[in-house]
Every structure is written in C-alpha cells, then in structure tokens.
Scaffold this motif. Sequence first.
Motif, mmCIF file in Angstrom:
data_model
loop_
_atom_site.group_PDB
_atom_site.id
_atom_site.type_symbol
_atom_site.label_atom_id
_atom_site.label_comp_id
_atom_site.label_asym_id
_atom_site.label_seq_id
_atom_site.Cartn_x
_atom_site.Cartn_y
_atom_site.Cartn_z
ATOM 1 N N ALA A 157 27.394 6.602 -36.270
ATOM 2 C CA ALA A 157 28.514 5.609 -36.362
ATOM 3 C C ALA A 157 29.667 5.372 -35.245
ATOM 4 C CB ALA A 157 29.032 6.267 -37.542
ATOM 5 N N GLY A 158 29.780 6.720 -34.520
ATOM 6 C CA GLY A 158 30.628 6.946 -33.256
ATOM 7 C C GLY A 158 29.826 6.367 -31.993
ATOM 8 N N SER A 159 28.489 6.093 -32.237
ATOM 9 C CA SER A 159 27.842 5.682 -30.794
ATOM 10 C C SER A 159 27.437 4.324 -31.011
ATOM 11 C CB SER A 159 26.469 6.240 -30.675
ATOM 12 O OG SER A 159 25.747 6.206 -31.844
ATOM 13 N N GLY A 160 28.248 3.449 -31.906
ATOM 14 C CA GLY A 160 28.099 2.113 -32.055
ATOM 15 C C GLY A 160 26.785 1.587 -32.802
ATOM 16 N N GLY A 161 26.225 2.353 -33.324
ATOM 17 C CA GLY A 161 24.882 2.052 -34.077
ATOM 18 C C GLY A 161 23.707 2.177 -32.924
ATOM 19 N N GLN A 162 23.801 2.651 -31.869
ATOM 20 C CA GLN A 162 22.765 2.931 -31.033
ATOM 21 C C GLN A 162 21.556 3.995 -31.630
ATOM 22 O OE1 GLN A 162 23.969 3.531 -27.087
ATOM 23 N NE2 GLN A 162 24.779 1.849 -26.748
ATOM 24 N N GLU A 164 19.178 7.062 -32.135
ATOM 25 C CA GLU A 164 19.124 8.041 -31.284
ATOM 26 C C GLU A 164 17.803 8.460 -30.722
ATOM 27 O OE1 GLU A 164 19.245 11.271 -34.344
ATOM 28 O OE2 GLU A 164 21.443 11.472 -34.180
ATOM 29 N N ALA A 165 17.620 9.377 -29.699
ATOM 30 C CA ALA A 165 16.460 9.911 -29.080
ATOM 31 C C ALA A 165 15.350 10.332 -30.032
ATOM 32 C CB ALA A 165 16.537 10.632 -27.757
ATOM 33 N N GLY A 166 14.261 10.441 -29.986
ATOM 34 C CA GLY A 166 13.355 10.832 -30.813
ATOM 35 C C GLY A 166 12.135 10.225 -31.496
ATOM 36 N N GLY A 167 12.335 8.741 -31.286
ATOM 37 C CA GLY A 167 11.030 8.001 -31.398
ATOM 38 C C GLY A 167 10.907 7.927 -32.777
ATOM 39 N N GLY A 168 11.987 8.068 -33.890
ATOM 40 C CA GLY A 168 11.691 7.810 -35.286
ATOM 41 C C GLY A 168 10.965 8.948 -35.938
ATOM 42 N N VAL A 169 10.801 9.753 -35.298
ATOM 43 C CA VAL A 169 10.524 11.228 -35.722
ATOM 44 C C VAL A 169 11.202 12.499 -35.736
ATOM 45 C CG1 VAL A 169 8.592 12.810 -35.295
ATOM 46 C CG2 VAL A 169 8.063 10.569 -34.757
ATOM 47 N N ARG A 170 11.351 13.170 -36.842
ATOM 48 C CA ARG A 170 12.152 14.366 -37.044
ATOM 49 C C ARG A 170 10.994 15.716 -36.923
ATOM 50 N NH1 ARG A 170 15.582 12.069 -35.390
ATOM 51 N NH2 ARG A 170 17.522 11.301 -36.596
ATOM 52 N N ILE A 171 11.488 16.658 -36.257
ATOM 53 C CA ILE A 171 10.656 17.883 -35.977
ATOM 54 C C ILE A 171 11.454 19.038 -36.868
ATOM 55 C CG2 ILE A 171 9.897 19.696 -34.596
ATOM 56 C CD1 ILE A 171 9.514 17.488 -32.674
ATOM 57 N N LEU A 303 20.034 -15.359 -32.370
ATOM 58 C CA LEU A 303 19.780 -13.993 -32.666
ATOM 59 C C LEU A 303 19.931 -13.106 -31.789
ATOM 60 C CD1 LEU A 303 16.296 -14.800 -34.547
ATOM 61 C CD2 LEU A 303 18.281 -13.985 -35.791
ATOM 62 N N ARG A 304 19.559 -13.254 -30.611
ATOM 63 C CA ARG A 304 19.915 -12.375 -29.558
ATOM 64 C C ARG A 304 21.393 -11.929 -29.327
ATOM 65 N NH1 ARG A 304 16.846 -16.181 -26.763
ATOM 66 N NH2 ARG A 304 14.691 -15.789 -26.505
ATOM 67 N N ARG A 305 22.242 -13.115 -29.515
ATOM 68 C CA ARG A 305 23.663 -12.850 -29.253
ATOM 69 C C ARG A 305 24.581 -12.089 -30.644
ATOM 70 N NH1 ARG A 305 25.661 -18.574 -26.591
ATOM 71 N NH2 ARG A 305 24.503 -18.413 -24.574
ATOM 72 N N VAL A 309 22.377 -7.669 -34.057
ATOM 73 C CA VAL A 309 20.976 -7.518 -33.650
ATOM 74 C C VAL A 309 21.132 -6.778 -32.312
ATOM 75 C CG1 VAL A 309 19.093 -8.829 -32.596
ATOM 76 C CG2 VAL A 309 20.139 -9.580 -34.721
ATOM 77 N N ARG A 310 21.984 -7.085 -31.547
ATOM 78 C CA ARG A 310 22.105 -6.279 -30.132
ATOM 79 C C ARG A 310 22.296 -4.968 -30.109
ATOM 80 N NH1 ARG A 310 27.029 -9.447 -28.265
ATOM 81 N NH2 ARG A 310 27.258 -7.680 -26.631
ATOM 82 N N TYR A 311 22.745 -4.310 -31.251
ATOM 83 C CA TYR A 311 22.938 -2.870 -31.235
ATOM 84 C C TYR A 311 22.245 -2.295 -32.252
ATOM 85 C CZ TYR A 311 27.418 -3.930 -28.766
ATOM 86 O OH TYR A 311 28.175 -4.395 -27.680
ATOM 87 N N SER A 312 20.843 -2.762 -32.267
ATOM 88 C CA SER A 312 19.933 -2.229 -33.232
ATOM 89 C C SER A 312 18.793 -2.157 -32.562
ATOM 90 C CB SER A 312 19.909 -2.901 -34.698
ATOM 91 O OG SER A 312 18.682 -2.521 -35.544
ATOM 92 N N ASN A 313 18.137 -1.177 -32.404
ATOM 93 C CA ASN A 313 16.738 -1.368 -31.807
ATOM 94 C C ASN A 313 15.723 -2.101 -32.586
ATOM 95 O OD1 ASN A 313 17.525 0.217 -29.562
ATOM 96 N ND2 ASN A 313 16.810 2.085 -30.214
ATOM 97 N N GLU A 314 15.674 -1.731 -33.959
ATOM 98 C CA GLU A 314 14.684 -2.407 -34.724
ATOM 99 C C GLU A 314 15.013 -4.039 -34.828
ATOM 100 O OE1 GLU A 314 15.055 -0.502 -38.641
ATOM 101 O OE2 GLU A 314 13.916 1.416 -38.092
#
Length: 370
Positions: A157-162, A164-171, A303-305, A309-314
């Motif tokens: 939440a503090g990172s503006g919704g960006q 995380e690294a990890g490619g959608g995978v948890r180890i 949509l781009r603006r 949308v801008r702050y969500s990778n998906e």
Amino acid sequence: MTVDTVAAPGADAVARPHSPGTVPVPVDDLLDGASPRRSGVDQEHVAVLAEAVDSLPPIVVHRPSMRVVDGTHRLHAARRQGRETIDVVWFDGTEAEAFVHTVEANIRHGLPLTLADRKDAARWILRSHPQWSDRAIAVRTGLSDKTVGVLRRSRAAGSGGQAEAGGGVRIGSDGKARALNPAEGRLRCWDVLSQRGGDVPLREIAGAAGVSVETARDVRERWRRGENPLPPGAVAAAPAPASAAAAAQVSACAVRTTVGAAATHGPETVNAPATGGSSPGLRRRPRTAQAQPIELGTVLESLRRDPAVRYSNEARAVVRWLETHVISRGEAEVVRRVPAHQATRIAAVARATAASWEAIARDLEILATE
C-alpha cells in the motif's frame, strides 16, 4: 576452516558456518554488523558475557566486509576484557543473506529480539527477498505468517500499488515455488506447452510455471484434448497467455466452452452458484447492451491515463493485450483480399472470434453490476 552450505528459499546458496572451522582474528579488525535491534548493543548483556568470555562460542563474521553476522555482544565482551583476538567462523554469503542469518541466529539464541525488532527484520527481508512466502519469512523472524502478510500488504500500500518483484510466484519454506494466482500458473503451463510441445516432462513444466506437478499434468491433459486450461470456477480475470500461439488456443477453447454452454443453458444463462430463488446452478445474465459506435483510439488512451491502470501491472497488461487484439475499420478491409474459395473458412474464424469477444463482454457487464 569449514563452512556448510545449504539452499535458502528463493536465493542462491547461503553459507552456514560450522564451528570446527574457527580461526583467531584480531578484534580491532572486526566491525559491528547490521542488527535488527532498535536499541543497539545492550551494555548490561555485554557485562554478563564478559564474566564468561572464555566459554563463549565463536562469532560469525561476513568475510568480505569483516562485519559481525552473529556475536556482536560477544565481540564487545571480548574487547571489555582486553582480548586481542576472538575465534571466528567465516560467512561467505551476500550481505542480504548475512542479515537473514543474523535474524535467524538471534531468534535461536542470545538476547531475545523484541516484537518490534522482529517486525523490523521482517520488513527488511520483504525488501530483500520479496519472492519468499509469508511463512518462509515468518519462520526466520519468529513471527506468524499472518503478521508477515499484514506487513507485506502494508508495504504494498505504501508503494503506490506497484507490484513486487517475484514474477507472481512465492517460494515457500520448503524451497518450492508456487504461483500466487492459480489461474496465472495454469496459463504459464499453457505457454510452455504451446512453445515446446506436449512431450515436455511434467517436472519441467511445473518448475517453469511455478505450479505443482499435478497441476502441470492436468493442464497438459487439457492441452492435448484442446480444452480450456482453466477449470470451471477459475479466476475469470486471469491475464492473457504470454505467447500469441497460446492466446489463440485459449481463445479457441473459450469459444468452444461458450458455444457448449449456450447449447445447454441458452444464450441468457451461465453456470453459477445458486442464489436466492433462482434456478439451481444457473444465474441470469444481463442482456447485452446495444453496441454503440466508439473511437477505439480514444477509449484506449483513456484507459492508459486512468491511475488505476497506470499503477497496476495486470491492468497495463490488459491494455497492451487489447491494443494487439482490436480491429480497426481499415484492417477489416484486408479480409476482402482472401481467395474466394477460403472465404467461408475465414468467416467461420471471424464468427468464432466474435463469439469469444461476446463472452468477454457479457462477463465484463456482470462484473460492472456486482
């Protein structure tokens, strides 16, 4: 000197010191390392250790930086007693791995870490090892996995919704990679199969997609039968497959599924959990709104603006996917150049694609009303 090496989840091998391999090192050559303790060195604890300095175990030191990984209080106790050297076991991992070892060591023995210290340590590990699961971090910091989950969400939440690294995978703490979204993992399996064929060993598919072998087996069987990789009830908003070939196959499977559902339930119903007084297992779809002329370029730019949308990778991935799948009026004229004897087949492809888009439109209309 002897150093044990074990695999740590999501990281390269982490050096684990082994006590028989100690070497004497001048105390003046050593530096205090990164500590999870907010209060720093506890002088009362140092005084207690100084009374028994000869019986204390060796300290662990990060060889590249000469910073203490485990044993800062023992080092200060040796200095208080005027010792010139102290027994050391070298740690040859990275600084990030060294900090994780520091936290683990302080959880196992020595002056206990406070709850605030352990939470600070978990926040640090979330930054350095975001691909580790909540449980994997919890066992290293002496917290519950629920507490680590709260800290992870707070950080996101503090990172503006960006993302995380990890490619959608948890180890996990067992070292196995698992997809955060089961639908994403299944689509990654589909990509592997589409690119490399159905003879790829199941363990390779599972490893590349971050899913279990059983999930890889199920997707492979669906791939061979030409079925949708997502079982009924899977996440509807799953991202599109990465490869064009996989996307085309999934789209074709979706068309077959839609056509089958329409033949069974009619065009206005869809499989869904029963609610209220509706028919068991069926939910009435809202009627599709009359298609209105739109300017595709304007809609895509809007949509781009959109900040959501801008702050969500998906969401950005969805826009990119749309950009490659919408057909402008000028592009539609291209099909008129097809040989006449193939016109019927291409018309069938067009109708199948239209059916797939119609299914997407109806699902989105349902989403908009929920």
